[in-house]
Write a protein that holds these residues in place. Structure first.
Motif, mmCIF file in Angstrom:
data_model
loop_
_atom_site.group_PDB
_atom_site.id
_atom_site.type_symbol
_atom_site.label_atom_id
_atom_site.label_comp_id
_atom_site.label_asym_id
_atom_site.label_seq_id
_atom_site.Cartn_x
_atom_site.Cartn_y
_atom_site.Cartn_z
ATOM 1 N N SER A 172 35.403 7.131 44.774
ATOM 2 C CA SER A 172 36.445 6.161 44.436
ATOM 3 C C SER A 172 37.191 6.562 43.166
ATOM 4 N N HIS A 205 41.741 -4.841 41.975
ATOM 5 C CA HIS A 205 40.830 -4.025 42.775
ATOM 6 C C HIS A 205 39.616 -4.826 43.246
ATOM 7 N N GLY A 225 38.829 -4.834 47.026
ATOM 8 C CA GLY A 225 37.498 -4.436 47.454
ATOM 9 C C GLY A 225 36.801 -5.536 48.232
ATOM 10 N N HIS A 277 35.243 -5.206 51.913
ATOM 11 C CA HIS A 277 33.844 -5.568 52.133
ATOM 12 C C HIS A 277 33.740 -6.683 53.177
ATOM 13 N N THR A 312 41.454 1.096 47.824
ATOM 14 C CA THR A 312 40.298 0.304 47.407
ATOM 15 C C THR A 312 39.744 -0.514 48.573
ATOM 16 N N VAL A 313 40.634 -1.105 49.366
ATOM 17 C CA VAL A 313 40.198 -1.837 50.563
ATOM 18 C C VAL A 313 39.421 -0.888 51.489
ATOM 19 N N ALA A 366 36.010 0.301 49.992
ATOM 20 C CA ALA A 366 35.006 -0.765 50.030
ATOM 21 C C ALA A 366 34.485 -0.960 51.449
ATOM 22 N N LEU A 388 30.756 -2.963 47.058
ATOM 23 C CA LEU A 388 31.880 -3.548 46.328
ATOM 24 C C LEU A 388 31.865 -3.173 44.849
ATOM 25 N N VAL A 431 32.584 0.665 44.220
ATOM 26 C CA VAL A 431 33.958 1.026 44.588
ATOM 27 C C VAL A 431 34.944 0.462 43.568
ATOM 28 N N VAL A 432 34.798 -0.802 43.210
ATOM 29 C CA VAL A 432 35.717 -1.412 42.238
ATOM 30 C C VAL A 432 35.598 -0.736 40.880
ATOM 31 N N THR A 452 37.300 2.769 41.384
ATOM 32 C CA THR A 452 38.763 2.747 41.471
ATOM 33 C C THR A 452 39.384 2.326 40.146
#
Length: 190
Positions: A7, A49, A53, A57, A124-125, A128, A134, A137-138, A141
């Protein structure tokens, strides 16, 4: 940890030459107050984000892993193409915001709006959804955004004019293509 590293790398590369990096340059030139700009950028990125995310998720709870993988294949391929299209900053919209607020609030609002529907928000979507992690990834990013945009704030125009933007965009595009290949493999073996 893989979710965080991928990410971070994907977003850092995708952000180079992006409209939010251009926005960071404009804000740095306008306010000459790096810390409030960076903090506004960080706050808006975390919120933006986290929302993106959460959507990624959330999608994985309703769709089968195979469907998610095929959605990711198409999405990653679309991102690979989209990242090759240079962004332009809408000066008129951002100048009206800058006149009303100080550097922190202007940065927060401008970055939040600039990220809505942007490549990194969509990435990001997708990330995730792919990693189903979550938090990592958040965090990744967000760190990627900061890696790309803080130098733009701190050293101004140098970062955008001296880096080989085309080569960086091609590299990021190839990463998205390889991620599409990985997602296709997952879809075929699921």
């Amino acid at each position: 940890m893989e979710a965080f590293l991928v990410s971070t790398g994907v977003v850092a590369l995708a952000e180079i030459g992006d409209k939010t990096q251009l926005l960071a340059l404009v804000l740095a030139a306008r306010f000459r107050a790096p810390l409030p700009i960076i903090l506004g950028m960080l706050a808006s990125t975390v919120i933006n984000h986290l929302m993106a995310g959460a959507i990624g998720h959330f999608l994985t709870t309703f769709l089968t892993p195979s469907i998610v993988s095929w959605i990711l294949v198409v999405s990653f391929l679309a991102m690979a193409i989209w990242i090759l299209i240079p962004d332009k900053l809408d000066d008129e919209e951002n100048n009206s915001i800058m006149k009303k607020f100080g550097p922190f609030l202007t940065s927060f609002i401008a970055f939040f709006l600039a990220e809505m529907g942007d490549k990194t928000q969509i990435a990001t979507v997708m990330l995730a959804a792919q990693y189903q992690s979550l938090l990592w990834v958040v965090l990744g990013t967000t760190v990627g955004m900061m890696i790309a945009n803080v130098p733009a704030v701190l050293i101004g125009n140098f970062s955008a004019t001296k880096l080989p933007l085309r080569a960086i965009h091609i590299t990021a595009s190839l990463i998205f293509i390889s991620m599409a290949g990985f997602a296709a493999y997952n879809a075929l073996t699921a």
